[in-house]
Write a protein that holds these residues in place. Structure first.
Motif, short mmCIF file in Angstrom:
data_model
loop_
_atom_site.label_atom_id
_atom_site.label_comp_id
_atom_site.label_asym_id
_atom_site.label_seq_id
_atom_site.Cartn_x
_atom_site.Cartn_y
_atom_site.Cartn_z
N ALA A 15 0.83 -1.21 0.00
CA ALA A 15 0.00 0.00 0.00
C ALA A 15 0.86 1.26 0.00
CB ALA A 15 -0.94 -0.01 1.20
N LEU A 16 2.07 1.15 0.53
CA LEU A 16 2.97 2.30 0.55
C LEU A 16 3.34 2.75 -0.86
CD1 LEU A 16 5.43 1.11 3.35
CD2 LEU A 16 3.70 2.90 3.55
N GLY A 17 3.47 1.80 -1.77
CA GLY A 17 3.87 2.11 -3.13
C GLY A 17 2.75 2.63 -4.00
N SER A 18 1.52 2.42 -3.60
CA SER A 18 0.39 2.83 -4.43
C SER A 18 -0.41 3.97 -3.83
CB SER A 18 -0.53 1.62 -4.65
OG SER A 18 -1.05 1.17 -3.41
N THR A 19 0.14 4.62 -2.81
CA THR A 19 -0.57 5.68 -2.12
C THR A 19 0.29 6.94 -2.11
OG1 THR A 19 -1.56 4.02 -0.68
CG2 THR A 19 -1.71 6.29 0.05
N ALA A 20 -0.33 8.08 -2.30
CA ALA A 20 0.39 9.36 -2.22
C ALA A 20 0.95 9.52 -0.80
CB ALA A 20 -0.56 10.50 -2.55
N PRO A 21 2.15 10.10 -0.66
CA PRO A 21 2.79 10.21 0.66
C PRO A 21 1.91 10.84 1.73
CG PRO A 21 4.34 10.85 -1.04
CD PRO A 21 3.01 10.64 -1.72
N LEU A 23 -1.19 10.61 2.06
CA LEU A 23 -2.36 9.78 2.38
C LEU A 23 -1.98 8.43 3.02
CD1 LEU A 23 -4.44 10.35 -0.88
CD2 LEU A 23 -4.75 11.42 1.36
N ILE A 24 -0.69 8.18 3.14
CA ILE A 24 -0.24 6.87 3.64
C ILE A 24 -0.77 6.59 5.05
CG2 ILE A 24 1.80 5.59 4.43
CD1 ILE A 24 3.26 6.63 1.96
N LEU A 25 -0.69 7.56 5.94
CA LEU A 25 -1.15 7.32 7.32
C LEU A 25 -2.63 6.99 7.37
CD1 LEU A 25 0.86 10.09 9.19
CD2 LEU A 25 1.32 7.64 9.15
#
Length: 195
Positions: A15-21, A23-25
């Motif tokens: 999910a880290l690779g497919s999410t804008a920084p 929005l990760i949290l």
């Protein structure tokens, strides 16, 4: 055991690779409270961010350990780790603000929760931990102006009078004791904030 942990953490890591920084949290919090997630909390919290600070900090810490050079669980682990570090930095910045706000209100429980969560995600040198440094620098024990007159230690006939210095030192010692006790109650011992 590793296979089970790998299977649990892999969807989070990916999910880290497919999410804008930025929005990760939120994505990670949603993952933990989703009823379809294998990591879902049996009793989700009714909080805006879904999880208590300490739980989110532990999740980030586990992901950091998972995406470490020692484990290298996925081919893209290095890129994912960079995204995770960005998320951890954003999380820690939010914790600094939460800690500062709690400190301003005298809310030691809020300070402790923010400090423990920040320490959980800190990966650097303990002496460079931002929250500990910020708190220590805000102590104004030695910066109080106008309350103490250094010339009061000299009498009109030019001799020394140590009573004003004794009063100043007593005040400093009282402040050190007060702030030191608070630091012991609020900060994790390993952070060595007082050292």
């Amino acid at each position: 055991t590793y296979i089970r942990v790998h299977n649990l953490l892999k969807p989070l890591a990916l999910a880290l690779g497919s999410t804008a920084p930025h929005l990760i949290l939120s994505t990670l919090s949603t993952f933990f409270v989703s009823p379809h997630s294998p990591l879902a909390s049996p009793t989700p919290q009714n909080q805006t961010d879904g999880l208590p600070l300490r739980t989110r900090a532990k999740a980030l810490h586990l992901l950091a350990l998972f995406l470490s050079p020692a484990v290298q669980p996925l081919r893209s682990w290095s890129t994912l780790r960079q995204a995770l570090q960005t998320a951890m930095d954003r999380f820690d910045a939010g914790l600094l603000a939460a800690f500062d706000s709690a400190d301003g209100r005298g809310d030691e429980e809020g300070m402790r929760e923010a400090a423990e969560s920040s320490w959980e995600v800190w990966t650097g040198n303990p002496t460079e931990w931002e929250m500990g440094k910020m708190w220590a620098e805000k102590r104004e024990i030695f910066y109080v102006q106008g309350q103490w007159d250094p010339l009061a230690n000299f009498t009109t006939d030019g001799t020394l009078d140590f009573d004003p210095m004794d009063e100043f030192m007593g005040s400093v010692l009282k402040a050190i004791q007060e702030h030191g006790l608070r630091a012991v109650r609020v900060f994790p011992p390993a952070a060595q904030v007082l050292v």
